[in-house]
Design a protein around this motif. Sequence first.
Motif, PDB file in Angstrom:
ATOM      1  N   HIS A 230       0.836  -1.187   0.000  1.00 44.19           N
ATOM      2  CA  HIS A 230       0.000   0.000   0.000  1.00 44.19           C
ATOM      3  C   HIS A 230       0.880   1.250   0.000  1.00 44.19           C
ATOM      4  N   CYS A 231       0.691   2.090  -1.024  1.00 45.01           N
ATOM      5  CA  CYS A 231       1.349   3.394  -1.080  1.00 45.01           C
ATOM      6  C   CYS A 231       0.323   4.440  -0.660  1.00 45.01           C
ATOM      7  N   ILE A 232       0.546   5.049   0.488  1.00 49.24           N
ATOM      8  CA  ILE A 232      -0.459   5.888   1.145  1.00 49.24           C
ATOM      9  C   ILE A 232       0.062   7.297   1.287  1.00 49.24           C
ATOM     10  N   CYS A 233      -0.834   8.245   1.059  1.00 47.95           N
ATOM     11  CA  CYS A 233      -0.560   9.657   1.323  1.00 47.95           C
ATOM     12  C   CYS A 233      -1.639  10.164   2.267  1.00 47.95           C
ATOM     13  N   VAL A 234      -1.231  10.670   3.421  1.00 50.02           N
ATOM     14  CA  VAL A 234      -2.165  11.189   4.412  1.00 50.02           C
ATOM     15  C   VAL A 234      -2.554  12.606   4.001  1.00 50.02           C
ATOM     16  N   LEU A 235      -3.850  12.828   3.803  1.00 44.98           N
ATOM     17  CA  LEU A 235      -4.350  14.113   3.328  1.00 44.98           C
ATOM     18  C   LEU A 235      -4.994  14.951   4.426  1.00 44.98           C
ATOM     19  N   HIS A 236      -5.379  14.347   5.524  1.00 44.32           N
ATOM     20  CA  HIS A 236      -6.052  15.089   6.600  1.00 44.32           C
ATOM     21  C   HIS A 236      -5.014  15.797   7.468  1.00 44.32           C
ATOM     22  N   PRO A 237      -5.267  17.038   7.861  1.00 45.42           N
ATOM     23  CA  PRO A 237      -4.272  17.769   8.654  1.00 45.42           C
ATOM     24  C   PRO A 237      -4.165  17.291  10.097  1.00 45.42           C
ATOM     25  N   ASP A 238      -5.213  16.664  10.638  1.00 38.71           N
ATOM     26  CA  ASP A 238      -5.200  16.239  12.041  1.00 38.71           C
ATOM     27  C   ASP A 238      -4.606  14.837  12.138  1.00 38.71           C
ATOM     28  N   VAL A 239      -3.336  14.771  12.495  1.00 40.28           N
ATOM     29  CA  VAL A 239      -2.622  13.501  12.585  1.00 40.28           C
ATOM     30  C   VAL A 239      -1.906  13.443  13.934  1.00 40.28           C
ATOM     31  N   CYS A 240      -2.029  12.318  14.600  1.00 42.02           N
ATOM     32  CA  CYS A 240      -1.273  12.063  15.831  1.00 42.02           C
ATOM     33  C   CYS A 240      -0.337  10.884  15.585  1.00 42.02           C
ATOM     34  N   LEU A 241       0.850  10.958  16.188  1.00 44.47           N
ATOM     35  CA  LEU A 241       1.849   9.912  16.033  1.00 44.47           C
ATOM     36  C   LEU A 241       2.121   9.239  17.370  1.00 44.47           C
ATOM     37  N   ARG A 242       2.306   7.925  17.313  1.00 50.18           N
ATOM     38  CA  ARG A 242       2.653   7.157  18.501  1.00 50.18           C
ATOM     39  C   ARG A 242       3.814   6.232  18.148  1.00 50.18           C
ATOM     40  N   THR A 243       4.820   6.205  19.003  1.00 52.19           N
ATOM     41  CA  THR A 243       5.993   5.374  18.763  1.00 52.19           C
ATOM     42  C   THR A 243       6.025   4.228  19.763  1.00 52.19           C
ATOM     43  N   LEU A 244       6.588   3.120  19.328  1.00 53.48           N
ATOM     44  CA  LEU A 244       6.722   1.932  20.173  1.00 53.48           C
ATOM     45  C   LEU A 244       8.094   1.324  19.914  1.00 53.48           C
ATOM     46  N   GLN A 245       8.844   1.108  20.994  1.00 60.41           N
ATOM     47  CA  GLN A 245      10.174   0.529  20.904  1.00 60.41           C
ATOM     48  C   GLN A 245      10.310  -0.600  21.906  1.00 60.41           C
ATOM     49  N   SER A 246      10.711  -1.752  21.413  1.00 59.28           N
ATOM     50  CA  SER A 246      11.091  -2.841  22.299  1.00 59.28           C
ATOM     51  C   SER A 246      12.561  -2.670  22.689  1.00 59.28           C
ATOM     52  N   PRO A 247      13.032  -3.367  23.715  1.00 61.78           N
ATOM     53  CA  PRO A 247      14.466  -3.253  24.053  1.00 61.78           C
ATOM     54  C   PRO A 247      15.390  -3.591  22.885  1.00 61.78           C
ATOM     55  N   TRP A 248      15.010  -4.594  22.088  1.00 64.41           N
ATOM     56  CA  TRP A 248      15.832  -4.955  20.928  1.00 64.41           C
ATOM     57  C   TRP A 248      15.830  -3.818  19.913  1.00 64.41           C
ATOM     58  N   ALA A 249      14.634  -3.225  19.653  1.00 62.94           N
ATOM     59  CA  ALA A 249      14.537  -2.135  18.683  1.00 62.94           C
ATOM     60  C   ALA A 249      15.287  -0.901  19.177  1.00 62.94           C
ATOM     61  N   ALA A 250      15.226  -0.615  20.489  1.00 60.50           N
ATOM     62  CA  ALA A 250      15.950   0.545  21.014  1.00 60.50           C
ATOM     63  C   ALA A 250      17.455   0.365  20.875  1.00 60.50           C
ATOM     64  N   ARG A 251      17.925  -0.849  20.977  1.00 58.54           N
ATOM     65  CA  ARG A 251      19.358  -1.095  20.837  1.00 58.54           C
ATOM     66  C   ARG A 251      19.834  -0.777  19.435  1.00 58.54           C
ATOM     67  N   TYR A 252      19.030  -1.102  18.442  1.00 50.73           N
ATOM     68  CA  TYR A 252      19.435  -0.886  17.049  1.00 50.73           C
ATOM     69  C   TYR A 252      18.794   0.351  16.439  1.00 50.73           C
ATOM     70  N   GLN A 253      18.256   1.238  17.275  1.00 51.55           N
ATOM     71  CA  GLN A 253      17.695   2.513  16.822  1.00 51.55           C
ATOM     72  C   GLN A 253      16.593   2.319  15.782  1.00 51.55           C
ATOM     73  N   ARG A 254      15.629   1.473  16.160  1.00 50.77           N
ATOM     74  CA  ARG A 254      14.453   1.258  15.314  1.00 50.77           C
ATOM     75  C   ARG A 254      13.200   1.399  16.158  1.00 50.77           C
ATOM     76  N   LEU A 255      12.075   1.651  15.496  1.00 49.83           N
ATOM     77  CA  LEU A 255      10.813   1.788  16.208  1.00 49.83           C
ATOM     78  C   LEU A 255       9.655   1.487  15.268  1.00 49.83           C
ATOM     79  N   THR A 256       8.482   1.292  15.867  1.00 49.84           N
ATOM     80  CA  THR A 256       7.224   1.139  15.133  1.00 49.84           C
ATOM     81  C   THR A 256       6.426   2.422  15.308  1.00 49.84           C
ATOM     82  N   LEU A 257       6.020   3.023  14.202  1.00 56.57           N
ATOM     83  CA  LEU A 257       5.320   4.303  14.214  1.00 56.57           C
ATOM     84  C   LEU A 257       3.867   4.082  13.810  1.00 56.57           C
TER      85      LEU A 257
END
Length: 459
Positions: free
Chosen positions: A401-428
């Motif tokens: 899916h190639c998605i473009c967000v068009l609505h101006p009201d957007v909230c972001l939430r991040t999630l990092q496991s200990p493994w992901a934090a070690r390698y500087q990765r996250l789920t957005l």
Amino acid sequence: MTRKRHYHPLAALRFLRKTVLLCLLPLANALLEFSLSALLTALRQDAALLLFLCGASWVLLEASSWALDDAGVLRLRWAFAAKQERILRGEALAALTIERPLLFRLMGASRVVLYPVGQPAKRAVTLYLYREDAQELADRLMPICDPVCHRPAGGERAAMVLLGANGLSTLALLYLAIRQSRPFPLTAEALALSRLNVLVRFAAHWLPAGAAWMLVLAGTLFGASLGRSFAQTIHYTVWHTADQLGSRGGWLSRFEFRVRSREVSYADVRFSPTARLMKRWPVFVVAGSCRPELPLFVYRSGQEALFRELLPEFRMPPDIRPSLAHRSAVFFAPAGIPFGLCLLLVLVSRTVLPALTVTLLIPTAVSAIFLAGGLMGWLREGIWLREGRFTLRRQKGVYLHCICVLHPDVCLRTLQSPWAARYQRLTLTLALPGQVRLKVRSIPVQDAEPCLAAVEQKT
């Protein structure tokens, strides 16, 4: 002058559908006793229950009504044991859909779904109205002024080609399955399908009768799905005005949807193996809490003028790959686990039951296809900020899916496991109005930082 109107009798099906399980209780008792007298008693009880439910449905329909005043305010009233009222304004709607399946068309009914702005899917309003009332309600709540109409043929042609190819392949497999299941020659069938003998001889070397019948069933179901899609593309029209988008079409089942342009949450271009082969890309839009996504149109590669006209603010994600170093293997888990189990069964069947080996290869191949989709997501999934808009690629099944967000009201939430934090990765996760969620998995922190900074600037 406000005039109260009643719902279509099909509205009673919603009530009956939730209470029809009561009719199974007497039958369960008869099944336990396992006697003719108990069965007759259960049937009498079921008839009495059904009559009571029909009477309750009639009372519910007579006590419920809807009204639309001159100011475009919709007043809904439901009454049975308690009275419930709801008021909706046309300006407060993000989207509106009208569906007319074959049964509804025969009974002169329409199913109208109203999606209020910012409300979750459970707050959407479903109405069963007469055909004329449904059209009048849509024209009053979301009127269409000076529409520019188009009739794109990309989806219809693609569905027609796929339907023809599926029909030929299923016919060949059916002939193969019949020939392998019946030992005596079928001269009439062999004469009628003589042009398919080359494919049949090739497949007979490796397809036993059970696998052939399984593929016939899968091909038939897939062909039915393609036939439904092809029927939906007949008489298809897409239109836009200064403040709305919409489309209508269908053959046996009619549909129509209208979306306010300012309330479109995101637009989605789906890439699948079939779409890449046909070079025709389906486009979907989401407004408010409408689920599933609303199909807008299908465009051919190299003919993006209509795309730019309907969605001028849409931006495709950049054609680059995110960093793959230390990327999570979560993309492979949904398809990798069944693929590993099927492959293990294939290996065991080679020594225990060789006759089932080829049949077990079919679910293994299906799992491998979804595993390839997971690989595509592992290679391509990511999020980027382009011209102030969030663009992302996310993988679901075999679709990218190639998605473009068009609505101006957007909230972001991040999630990092200990493994992901070690390698500087996250789920957005992107949260949009109507409790719509878009998740991008295992992306580098440096790719997410521009998006987080953009949200902070807006707030």
